[in-house]
Design a protein around this motif. Structure first.
Motif, PDB file in Angstrom:
ATOM      1  N   TYR A  52      12.842 -87.925 -79.010  1.00 35.36           N
ATOM      2  CA  TYR A  52      12.401 -87.649 -77.722  1.00 35.36           C
ATOM      3  C   TYR A  52      10.694 -88.209 -78.784  1.00 35.36           C
ATOM      4  O   TYR A  52      10.446 -88.746 -79.191  1.00 35.36           O
ATOM      5  CB  TYR A  52      11.829 -86.053 -78.029  1.00 35.36           C
ATOM      6  N   TYR A  53       9.579 -88.373 -77.783  1.00 37.26           N
ATOM      7  CA  TYR A  53       8.483 -88.922 -78.270  1.00 37.26           C
ATOM      8  C   TYR A  53       7.440 -88.392 -77.727  1.00 37.26           C
ATOM      9  O   TYR A  53       6.914 -87.522 -77.071  1.00 37.26           O
ATOM     10  CB  TYR A  53       8.397 -90.641 -76.680  1.00 37.26           C
ATOM     11  N   THR A  54       6.408 -88.673 -78.288  1.00 37.63           N
ATOM     12  CA  THR A  54       5.027 -87.658 -78.428  1.00 37.63           C
ATOM     13  C   THR A  54       3.879 -88.686 -79.323  1.00 37.63           C
ATOM     14  O   THR A  54       4.191 -89.706 -79.393  1.00 37.63           O
ATOM     15  CB  THR A  54       4.636 -86.971 -80.580  1.00 37.63           C
ATOM     16  N   ILE A  55       3.311 -88.434 -77.700  1.00 38.72           N
ATOM     17  CA  ILE A  55       1.609 -88.800 -78.137  1.00 38.72           C
ATOM     18  C   ILE A  55       0.543 -88.984 -79.104  1.00 38.72           C
ATOM     19  O   ILE A  55       0.633 -87.305 -79.075  1.00 38.72           O
ATOM     20  CB  ILE A  55       0.869 -89.259 -76.668  1.00 38.72           C
ATOM     21  N   ASN A  56       0.407 -89.508 -80.152  1.00 39.63           N
ATOM     22  CA  ASN A  56      -0.862 -88.998 -81.354  1.00 39.63           C
ATOM     23  C   ASN A  56      -1.784 -89.193 -80.478  1.00 39.63           C
ATOM     24  O   ASN A  56      -2.411 -89.771 -80.113  1.00 39.63           O
ATOM     25  CB  ASN A  56       0.094 -90.344 -82.328  1.00 39.63           C
ATOM     26  N   PRO A  57      -2.893 -88.314 -81.531  1.00 40.61           N
ATOM     27  CA  PRO A  57      -2.327 -87.727 -82.530  1.00 40.61           C
ATOM     28  C   PRO A  57      -1.903 -86.407 -82.066  1.00 40.61           C
ATOM     29  O   PRO A  57      -2.269 -85.105 -81.503  1.00 40.61           O
ATOM     30  CB  PRO A  57      -3.259 -87.338 -83.329  1.00 40.61           C
ATOM     31  N   ALA A  58      -0.845 -85.579 -81.214  1.00 44.82           N
ATOM     32  CA  ALA A  58       0.032 -85.063 -81.037  1.00 44.82           C
ATOM     33  C   ALA A  58      -0.392 -84.338 -79.481  1.00 44.82           C
ATOM     34  O   ALA A  58      -1.074 -82.836 -79.103  1.00 44.82           O
ATOM     35  CB  ALA A  58      -0.051 -83.515 -81.943  1.00 44.82           C
ATOM     36  N   VAL A  59      -1.088 -85.267 -78.504  1.00 44.53           N
ATOM     37  CA  VAL A  59      -1.816 -85.159 -77.520  1.00 44.53           C
ATOM     38  C   VAL A  59      -0.276 -84.534 -76.661  1.00 44.53           C
ATOM     39  O   VAL A  59      -1.437 -83.628 -76.121  1.00 44.53           O
ATOM     40  CB  VAL A  59      -2.126 -86.278 -76.937  1.00 44.53           C
ATOM     41  N   ALA A  60       0.166 -85.142 -77.029  1.00 45.38           N
ATOM     42  CA  ALA A  60       1.585 -85.016 -75.722  1.00 45.38           C
ATOM     43  C   ALA A  60       2.950 -85.033 -76.084  1.00 45.38           C
ATOM     44  O   ALA A  60       3.036 -86.010 -76.384  1.00 45.38           O
ATOM     45  CB  ALA A  60       0.928 -85.745 -74.051  1.00 45.38           C
ATOM     46  N   MET A  61       3.669 -85.188 -75.410  1.00 41.97           N
ATOM     47  CA  MET A  61       5.021 -84.893 -75.311  1.00 41.97           C
ATOM     48  C   MET A  61       6.339 -84.999 -74.205  1.00 41.97           C
ATOM     49  O   MET A  61       5.834 -84.247 -73.389  1.00 41.97           O
ATOM     50  CB  MET A  61       5.879 -83.580 -75.799  1.00 41.97           C
ATOM     51  N   SER A  62       7.109 -85.756 -74.614  1.00 42.29           N
ATOM     52  CA  SER A  62       8.172 -86.617 -73.121  1.00 42.29           C
ATOM     53  C   SER A  62       8.891 -84.998 -73.570  1.00 42.29           C
ATOM     54  O   SER A  62       9.834 -84.388 -74.362  1.00 42.29           O
ATOM     55  CB  SER A  62       8.360 -87.789 -74.042  1.00 42.29           C
ATOM     56  N   ALA A  63      10.217 -85.922 -72.286  1.00 44.56           N
ATOM     57  CA  ALA A  63      11.371 -85.234 -72.689  1.00 44.56           C
ATOM     58  C   ALA A  63      12.246 -85.622 -73.539  1.00 44.56           C
ATOM     59  O   ALA A  63      12.037 -86.686 -74.321  1.00 44.56           O
ATOM     60  CB  ALA A  63      11.577 -84.853 -70.797  1.00 44.56           C
ATOM     61  N   ASN A  64      13.072 -85.356 -73.328  1.00 44.54           N
ATOM     62  CA  ASN A  64      14.431 -85.939 -74.563  1.00 44.54           C
ATOM     63  C   ASN A  64      15.814 -87.026 -73.708  1.00 44.54           C
ATOM     64  O   ASN A  64      15.317 -87.237 -72.419  1.00 44.54           O
ATOM     65  CB  ASN A  64      15.427 -84.279 -74.655  1.00 44.54           C
ATOM     66  N   PHE A  65      15.803 -88.105 -74.222  1.00 46.40           N
ATOM     67  CA  PHE A  65      16.458 -89.304 -73.746  1.00 46.40           C
ATOM     68  C   PHE A  65      17.746 -89.592 -74.662  1.00 46.40           C
ATOM     69  O   PHE A  65      17.577 -89.750 -76.069  1.00 46.40           O
ATOM     70  CB  PHE A  65      15.502 -90.594 -73.500  1.00 46.40           C
ATOM     71  N   VAL A  66      18.260 -89.593 -74.037  1.00 44.31           N
ATOM     72  CA  VAL A  66      19.189 -90.137 -74.645  1.00 44.31           C
ATOM     73  C   VAL A  66      19.678 -92.204 -75.093  1.00 44.31           C
ATOM     74  O   VAL A  66      18.546 -92.122 -74.548  1.00 44.31           O
ATOM     75  CB  VAL A  66      20.441 -90.403 -74.229  1.00 44.31           C
ATOM     76  N   PHE A  67      20.553 -92.379 -76.132  1.00 42.46           N
ATOM     77  CA  PHE A  67      20.890 -93.248 -77.023  1.00 42.46           C
ATOM     78  C   PHE A  67      20.311 -94.659 -76.071  1.00 42.46           C
ATOM     79  O   PHE A  67      19.252 -95.206 -76.157  1.00 42.46           O
ATOM     80  CB  PHE A  67      21.366 -93.727 -77.510  1.00 42.46           C
TER      81      PHE A  67
END
Length: 82
Positions: A32-47
């Motif tokens: 999963y990915y986060t826009i820094n500094p903890a602004v927004a979060m993505s869904a989960n992604f497989v490899f």
């Protein structure tokens, strides 16, 4: 180029055209990915869907009844993700 959507809890934390830095988080079977500094979060992604870049440009901010969503464009040719 790749577009990815992130969930943002409050308005005006980023704006269209902003360059953002991304942090990768690891789960047992996904990323999963986060826009820094903890602004927004993505869904989960497989490899196989793993992001290859650690920065992108905000292309759009969406708002609906579920909240705010940030659409970020990444240059997949930029392999700066560690």
């Amino acid at each position: 180029m790749r577009l990815m959507e992130f969930k943002m809890e409050r308005a005006n934390l980023v704006k269209e055209g902003d360059e953002v830095t991304i942090t990768e988080g690891v789960l047992p079977s996904a990323y999963y990915y986060t826009i820094n500094p903890a602004v927004a979060m993505s869904a989960n992604f497989v490899f196989r869907e793993r992001l290859k870049s650690d920065h992108g440009v905000v292309k759009e901010i969406k708002h609906n009844e579920k909240g705010y969503y940030v659409v970020v464009e990444f240059d997949e040719d930029d392999v700066s993700m560690k």
